[in-house]
Design a protein around this motif. Sequence first.
Motif, PDB file in Angstrom:
ATOM      1  N   VAL A   4       0.855  -1.183   0.000  1.00  0.00           N
ATOM      2  CA  VAL A   4       0.000   0.000   0.000  1.00  0.00           C
ATOM      3  C   VAL A   4       0.893   1.236   0.000  1.00  0.00           C
ATOM      4  N   VAL A   5       0.613   2.156  -0.910  1.00  0.00           N
ATOM      5  CA  VAL A   5       1.429   3.365  -1.043  1.00  0.00           C
ATOM      6  C   VAL A   5       0.627   4.555  -0.549  1.00  0.00           C
ATOM      7  N   GLN A   6       1.262   5.388   0.259  1.00  0.00           N
ATOM      8  CA  GLN A   6       0.615   6.595   0.748  1.00  0.00           C
ATOM      9  C   GLN A   6       1.529   7.789   0.528  1.00  0.00           C
ATOM     10  N   ALA A  20      -4.842  17.120   2.255  1.00  0.00           N
ATOM     11  CA  ALA A  20      -5.326  15.913   1.584  1.00  0.00           C
ATOM     12  C   ALA A  20      -4.262  14.835   1.623  1.00  0.00           C
ATOM     13  N   PHE A  21      -4.736  13.603   1.780  1.00  0.00           N
ATOM     14  CA  PHE A  21      -3.840  12.444   1.807  1.00  0.00           C
ATOM     15  C   PHE A  21      -4.270  11.500   0.679  1.00  0.00           C
ATOM     16  N   TRP A  22      -3.273  10.848   0.099  1.00  0.00           N
ATOM     17  CA  TRP A  22      -3.539   9.960  -1.031  1.00  0.00           C
ATOM     18  C   TRP A  22      -3.108   8.543  -0.720  1.00  0.00           C
ATOM     19  N   CYS A  23      -3.866   7.566  -1.232  1.00  0.00           N
ATOM     20  CA  CYS A  23      -3.566   6.161  -0.971  1.00  0.00           C
ATOM     21  C   CYS A  23      -3.756   5.352  -2.252  1.00  0.00           C
ATOM     22  N   ASN A  24      -2.791   4.511  -2.549  1.00  0.00           N
ATOM     23  CA  ASN A  24      -2.896   3.553  -3.645  1.00  0.00           C
ATOM     24  C   ASN A  24      -2.832   2.152  -3.053  1.00  0.00           C
ATOM     25  N   PRO A  25      -3.905   1.385  -3.105  1.00  0.00           N
ATOM     26  CA  PRO A  25      -3.928   0.071  -2.456  1.00  0.00           C
ATOM     27  C   PRO A  25      -3.141  -0.970  -3.251  1.00  0.00           C
ATOM     28  N   ILE A  26      -3.023  -2.137  -2.665  1.00  0.00           N
ATOM     29  CA  ILE A  26      -2.384  -3.254  -3.357  1.00  0.00           C
ATOM     30  C   ILE A  26      -3.249  -3.628  -4.563  1.00  0.00           C
ATOM     31  N   THR A  76      -8.578   9.325  -1.753  1.00  0.00           N
ATOM     32  CA  THR A  76      -8.104  10.561  -1.152  1.00  0.00           C
ATOM     33  C   THR A  76      -8.920  10.855   0.086  1.00  0.00           C
ATOM     34  N   LEU A  77      -8.267  11.229   1.155  1.00  0.00           N
ATOM     35  CA  LEU A  77      -8.909  11.668   2.392  1.00  0.00           C
ATOM     36  C   LEU A  77      -8.573  13.142   2.584  1.00  0.00           C
ATOM     37  N   LYS A  78      -9.593  13.945   2.810  1.00  0.00           N
ATOM     38  CA  LYS A  78      -9.383  15.382   2.938  1.00  0.00           C
ATOM     39  C   LYS A  78      -9.900  15.895   4.276  1.00  0.00           C
ATOM     40  N   ILE A  79      -9.222  16.885   4.799  1.00  0.00           N
ATOM     41  CA  ILE A  79      -9.670  17.568   6.007  1.00  0.00           C
ATOM     42  C   ILE A  79      -9.718  19.065   5.677  1.00  0.00           C
ATOM     43  N   GLN A  80     -10.885  19.669   5.934  1.00  0.00           N
ATOM     44  CA  GLN A  80     -11.015  21.103   5.675  1.00  0.00           C
ATOM     45  C   GLN A  80     -12.120  21.677   6.555  1.00  0.00           C
ATOM     46  N   PRO A  81     -11.778  22.583   7.464  1.00  0.00           N
ATOM     47  CA  PRO A  81     -10.435  23.022   7.827  1.00  0.00           C
ATOM     48  C   PRO A  81      -9.833  22.126   8.910  1.00  0.00           C
ATOM     49  N   ALA A  82      -8.519  22.057   8.948  1.00  0.00           N
ATOM     50  CA  ALA A  82      -7.854  21.232   9.956  1.00  0.00           C
ATOM     51  C   ALA A  82      -7.868  21.925  11.317  1.00  0.00           C
ATOM     52  N   GLN A 103      -5.974  -7.390   6.457  1.00  0.00           N
ATOM     53  CA  GLN A 103      -5.770  -6.029   5.998  1.00  0.00           C
ATOM     54  C   GLN A 103      -4.278  -5.721   5.982  1.00  0.00           C
ATOM     55  N   TYR A 104      -3.815  -5.110   4.895  1.00  0.00           N
ATOM     56  CA  TYR A 104      -2.417  -4.719   4.754  1.00  0.00           C
ATOM     57  C   TYR A 104      -2.337  -3.200   4.812  1.00  0.00           C
ATOM     58  N   PHE A 105      -1.430  -2.728   5.648  1.00  0.00           N
ATOM     59  CA  PHE A 105      -1.355  -1.305   5.925  1.00  0.00           C
ATOM     60  C   PHE A 105      -0.238  -0.615   5.156  1.00  0.00           C
ATOM     61  N   GLY A 106      -0.506   0.649   4.810  1.00  0.00           N
ATOM     62  CA  GLY A 106       0.532   1.502   4.239  1.00  0.00           C
ATOM     63  C   GLY A 106       1.363   2.138   5.333  1.00  0.00           C
ATOM     64  N   PRO A 107       2.367   2.933   4.952  1.00  0.00           N
ATOM     65  CA  PRO A 107       3.276   3.535   5.926  1.00  0.00           C
ATOM     66  C   PRO A 107       2.673   4.693   6.698  1.00  0.00           C
ATOM     67  N   GLY A 108       1.556   5.227   6.214  1.00  0.00           N
ATOM     68  CA  GLY A 108       0.887   6.307   6.932  1.00  0.00           C
ATOM     69  C   GLY A 108       1.375   7.694   6.547  1.00  0.00           C
ATOM     70  N   THR A 109       0.538   8.687   6.849  1.00  0.00           N
ATOM     71  CA  THR A 109       0.896  10.093   6.716  1.00  0.00           C
ATOM     72  C   THR A 109       0.818  10.713   8.103  1.00  0.00           C
TER      73      THR A 109
END
Lengths: 114, 111
Positions: A4-6, A20-26, A76-82, A103-109
């Motif tokens: 999983v890429v983040q 905004a955070f982006w994720c590309n799954p397996i 994509t996960l977005k937060i507005q306003p943080a 479940q396989y996890f990415g490295p996180g943001t």
Amino acid sequence: EAGVVQSPRYKIIEKKQPVAFWCNPISGHNTLYWYLQNLGQGPELLIRYENEEAVDDSQLPKDRFSAERLKGVDSTLKIQPAELGDSAVYLCASSLGQAQDTQYFGPGTRLTVL
Amino acid sequence: ELKVEQNPLFLSMQEGKNYTIYCNYSTTSDRLYWYRQDPGKSLESLFVLLSNGAVKQEGRLMASLDTKARLSTLHITAAVHDLSATYFCAVAYNAGNMLTFGGGTRLMVKP
């Protein structure tokens, strides 16, 4: 096989700014999860997608958080306003979507809100 | 609401010693996972336990599940420094599609 890429891995913003955070799954994984992990705690589920459909978003604070998974792949996960309390690690995970599936996890943001 | 509790929260042990981490959960489930997390890294799947009485072993780690007692254990045999990490148990619910995580056990193995 790629995991999983983040991105980004780290983000520092001032309060009230959007992020905004982006994720590309397996590849081939139909189910995608977004989790929030506070320091010293276990991950907490925010939202789960089956393909492009959000099937469980009961824990997502909808007043400021939003997510999308167009075409059932990247998300994509977005937060507005943080807010200051949003500082945490945001983890993305994916699975095949079958019963008894891991479940396989990415490295996180890691988000820091100043 | 499913609640998952781990203990201890923090464990400092000497190399070569044995110890057990406990994971209790509050409602019926027939599937439980153990994950490892190194500092600043993501979670790595260690074990999935699918039925009552299930036992799995990998190297110095052995996990077991008692669904009647709603208890899983992660036993560490002859600990080595490389096992230092935080260990999480996670219990499946909602037909197995969702996980609730425990608070984690931070393990430190000293030479």
